[in-house]
Design a protein around this motif. Structure first.
Motif, PDB file in Angstrom:
ATOM      1  N   UNK A 165       0.838  -1.206   0.000  1.00  0.00           N
ATOM      2  CA  UNK A 165       0.000   0.000   0.000  1.00  0.00           C
ATOM      3  C   UNK A 165       0.873   1.256   0.000  1.00  0.00           C
ATOM      4  N   UNK A 166       1.933   1.223   0.808  1.00  0.00           N
ATOM      5  CA  UNK A 166       2.769   2.423   0.913  1.00  0.00           C
ATOM      6  C   UNK A 166       3.484   2.728  -0.402  1.00  0.00           C
ATOM      7  N   UNK A 167       3.942   1.693  -1.092  1.00  0.00           N
ATOM      8  CA  UNK A 167       4.627   2.009  -2.351  1.00  0.00           C
ATOM      9  C   UNK A 167       3.606   2.424  -3.412  1.00  0.00           C
ATOM     10  N   UNK A 168       2.393   1.912  -3.326  1.00  0.00           N
ATOM     11  CA  UNK A 168       1.328   2.356  -4.231  1.00  0.00           C
ATOM     12  C   UNK A 168       1.091   3.868  -4.039  1.00  0.00           C
ATOM     13  N   UNK A 169       0.986   4.274  -2.778  1.00  0.00           N
ATOM     14  CA  UNK A 169       0.727   5.685  -2.479  1.00  0.00           C
ATOM     15  C   UNK A 169       1.887   6.561  -2.952  1.00  0.00           C
ATOM     16  N   UNK A 170       3.110   6.089  -2.663  1.00  0.00           N
ATOM     17  CA  UNK A 170       4.264   6.939  -2.975  1.00  0.00           C
ATOM     18  C   UNK A 170       4.656   6.886  -4.456  1.00  0.00           C
ATOM     19  N   UNK A 171       4.500   5.721  -5.067  1.00  0.00           N
ATOM     20  CA  UNK A 171       4.959   5.590  -6.453  1.00  0.00           C
ATOM     21  C   UNK A 171       3.837   5.873  -7.442  1.00  0.00           C
ATOM     22  N   UNK A 172       2.741   5.114  -7.344  1.00  0.00           N
ATOM     23  CA  UNK A 172       1.676   5.303  -8.334  1.00  0.00           C
ATOM     24  C   UNK A 172       0.896   6.596  -8.077  1.00  0.00           C
ATOM     25  N   UNK A 173       0.572   6.861  -6.821  1.00  0.00           N
ATOM     26  CA  UNK A 173      -0.234   8.043  -6.527  1.00  0.00           C
ATOM     27  C   UNK A 173       0.610   9.294  -6.242  1.00  0.00           C
ATOM     28  N   UNK A 174       1.935   9.106  -6.181  1.00  0.00           N
ATOM     29  CA  UNK A 174       2.849  10.249  -6.046  1.00  0.00           C
ATOM     30  C   UNK A 174       2.530  11.146  -4.847  1.00  0.00           C
ATOM     31  N   UNK A 175       2.239  10.510  -3.710  1.00  0.00           N
ATOM     32  CA  UNK A 175       1.995  11.310  -2.504  1.00  0.00           C
ATOM     33  C   UNK A 175       3.057  11.002  -1.465  1.00  0.00           C
ATOM     34  N   UNK A 176       3.303  11.959  -0.582  1.00  0.00           N
ATOM     35  CA  UNK A 176       4.317  11.755   0.447  1.00  0.00           C
ATOM     36  C   UNK A 176       3.655  11.334   1.750  1.00  0.00           C
ATOM     37  N   UNK A 177       4.154  10.234   2.314  1.00  0.00           N
ATOM     38  CA  UNK A 177       3.640   9.795   3.610  1.00  0.00           C
ATOM     39  C   UNK A 177       4.432  10.526   4.691  1.00  0.00           C
ATOM     40  N   UNK A 178       3.718  11.064   5.665  1.00  0.00           N
ATOM     41  CA  UNK A 178       4.384  11.887   6.682  1.00  0.00           C
ATOM     42  C   UNK A 178       4.661  11.150   7.979  1.00  0.00           C
ATOM     43  N   UNK A 179       3.647  11.023   8.817  1.00  0.00           N
ATOM     44  CA  UNK A 179       3.875  10.387  10.121  1.00  0.00           C
ATOM     45  C   UNK A 179       2.651   9.598  10.545  1.00  0.00           C
ATOM     46  N   UNK A 180       2.743   9.011  11.731  1.00  0.00           N
ATOM     47  CA  UNK A 180       1.629   8.177  12.207  1.00  0.00           C
ATOM     48  C   UNK A 180       1.592   8.199  13.726  1.00  0.00           C
ATOM     49  N   UNK A 181       0.426   7.887  14.244  1.00  0.00           N
ATOM     50  CA  UNK A 181       0.279   7.705  15.690  1.00  0.00           C
ATOM     51  C   UNK A 181      -0.089   6.246  15.907  1.00  0.00           C
ATOM     52  N   UNK A 182       0.597   5.619  16.869  1.00  0.00           N
ATOM     53  CA  UNK A 182       0.349   4.199  17.105  1.00  0.00           C
ATOM     54  C   UNK A 182       0.034   3.927  18.556  1.00  0.00           C
ATOM     55  N   UNK A 183      -0.819   2.947  18.781  1.00  0.00           N
ATOM     56  CA  UNK A 183      -0.958   2.417  20.130  1.00  0.00           C
ATOM     57  C   UNK A 183      -0.947   0.910  20.075  1.00  0.00           C
ATOM     58  N   UNK A 184      -0.451   0.300  21.148  1.00  0.00           N
ATOM     59  CA  UNK A 184      -0.322  -1.162  21.152  1.00  0.00           C
ATOM     60  C   UNK A 184      -0.959  -1.745  22.392  1.00  0.00           C
ATOM     61  N   UNK A 185      -1.641  -2.873  22.224  1.00  0.00           N
ATOM     62  CA  UNK A 185      -2.154  -3.577  23.400  1.00  0.00           C
ATOM     63  C   UNK A 185      -2.089  -5.080  23.183  1.00  0.00           C
ATOM     64  N   UNK A 186      -2.109  -5.804  24.305  1.00  0.00           N
ATOM     65  CA  UNK A 186      -2.060  -7.263  24.240  1.00  0.00           C
ATOM     66  C   UNK A 186      -3.475  -7.805  24.304  1.00  0.00           C
ATOM     67  N   UNK A 187      -3.701  -8.962  23.694  1.00  0.00           N
ATOM     68  CA  UNK A 187      -5.025  -9.588  23.741  1.00  0.00           C
ATOM     69  C   UNK A 187      -4.885 -11.075  23.443  1.00  0.00           C
ATOM     70  N   UNK A 188      -5.974 -11.782  23.647  1.00  0.00           N
ATOM     71  CA  UNK A 188      -6.047 -13.170  23.190  1.00  0.00           C
ATOM     72  C   UNK A 188      -6.677 -13.092  21.798  1.00  0.00           C
TER      73      UNK A 188
END
Ligand code: 16G
Length: 240
Positions: A165-188
Motif C-alpha cells: 500500500x505504501x509504495x502504491x501511495x508513494x509511487x503510483x499516486x505520487x503522494x508523500x507519507x508523513x507520520x503516524x500515531x500508534x498504540x499497542x495492546x495485548x489480547x487473546x
C-alpha cells in the motif's frame, strides 16, 4: 563442555551449551530437545539442575514446552523496531523474507463514528474497508484491517492491495507519507483471527492501531494490525 570447578553455576553452563546447540543447528527449530532425564545423564547432573536451565531458556523464548509432548526449539521472534514509519513489505524485505498478502475482504462502507473521527471524515463519508493477511515466506504473521478514505483514492481496488500500500501511495499516486500515531495492546486472539493466522484459539497477540498521515496532514489510513505474539517482539530505543 561442563566445568564443574568453575565459579559459573552448572545450570548456567548447561543453558549456554543448549543455546549453542540451537545456534549451531544441532537442535533445529521445531524439533524436540532430549528429555530432562537424557540431558541429566549426558551432563551427569541432577534433573533439577537441567530443569532450571530449560526453564530459563523457555522464559527467554528459545524453547517452548508442550504438555505431554516435550520441549521444543522455538522459532526466533522477529524484532520489530517501533521507531520509523515503515511498511510490512519493507520490514520483511529488510530481513530477507518474502512478503505476500492475501486480501480477504475489500468493500466500500460507511464507517463507524470512531473510525470517521480518526480519519477526520464527515459522518456518512465512505471508506474502503480492507482485510489483509500478511505473510512472510508464506507464513501468516499478521492480519490487518485497514480503513482508507474513498475520497482520497477513489480508483483503489482489491488487486492493487496484494502488494505494498505504501509504495502504491508513494509511487503510483505520487503522494508523500508523513507520520503516524500508534498504540499497542495485548489480547487473546479472536476466533476469526486464529483461523487467519493459523494459531491456537487461546494464543496471545499484539494489536497495533495506527493512524497514518500524508505529509500535508491528511489522515490516509486507520489500521488495526493483529500480530502473532509468538513471532514478534517490538523494540524501541529510549533516551533521556
Ligand atoms: C504496516 C503498518 C500498516 C500499513 C502497512 C503497509 C504497522 C503496525 N502497520 O503493517 O499500518 O498499512 O504496513 O504495508 O506497522 P504495505 O505497504 O506492505 O502494504
Amino acid at each position: 563442555m561442563l566445568d564443574k570447578n568453575s565459579y559459573i553455576p552448572i545450570y548456567i553452563q548447561i543453558e549456554e551449551i543448549i543455546k549453542q546447540r540451537i545456534l549451531s543447528n544441532e537442535y533445529k527449530i521445531g524439533d524436540a530437545i532430549p528429555s530432562e532425564r537424557e540431558l541429566s545423564v549426558q551432563f551427569d547432573v541432577s534433573r533439577m539442575t537441567v530443569r532450571q536451565s530449560i526453564t530459563n531458556l523457555v522464559n527467554d523464548g528459545m524453547l517452548y514446552r508442550e504438555k505431554g509432548r516435550g520441549t521444543f526449539v522455538a522459532n526466533p521472534k522477529l524484532e520489530q523496531p517501533l521507531q520509523g514509519l515503515t511498511s510490512f513489505t519493507e520490514d520483511m524485505r529488510a530481513r530477507n523474507m518474502v512478503p505476500s498478502s492475501k486480501v480477504v475482504r475489500f468493500e466500500k462502507i460507511i464507517p463507524s463514528v470512531d473510525v470517521a473521527r480518526d480519519l477526520q471524515l464527515e459522518l456518512g463519508e465512505e471508506v474502503f474497508f480492507v482485510i489483509r493477511i500478511r505473510n512472510a515466506d508464506g507464513t501468516p504473521m499478521a492480519i490487518e484491517r485497514t480503513y482508507i478514505p474513498v475520497k482520497i483514492y477513489p480508483q483503489l481496488d482489491a488487486s492493487m492491495l496484494t502488494g505494498s500500500l505504501y509504495s502504491l501511495i508513494e509511487t503510483a499516486f505520487q503522494q508523500k507519507i508523513g507520520n503516524a500515531i500508534q498504540q499497542m495492546e495485548a489480547a487473546i486472539v479472536s476466533k476469526e483471527d486464529s483461523k487467519f493466522l493459523q494459531i491456537n484459539q487461546t494464543a496471545p497477540v499484539l494489536i497495533i492501531k495506527r493512524i497514518s498521515y500524508l505529509s500535508n496532514g491528511t489522515p490516509f489510513e486507520l489500521v488495526r494490525s493483529v500480530y502473532r505474539a509468538d513471532r514478534y517482539k517490538f523494540i524501541s530505543q529510549i533516551s533521556r
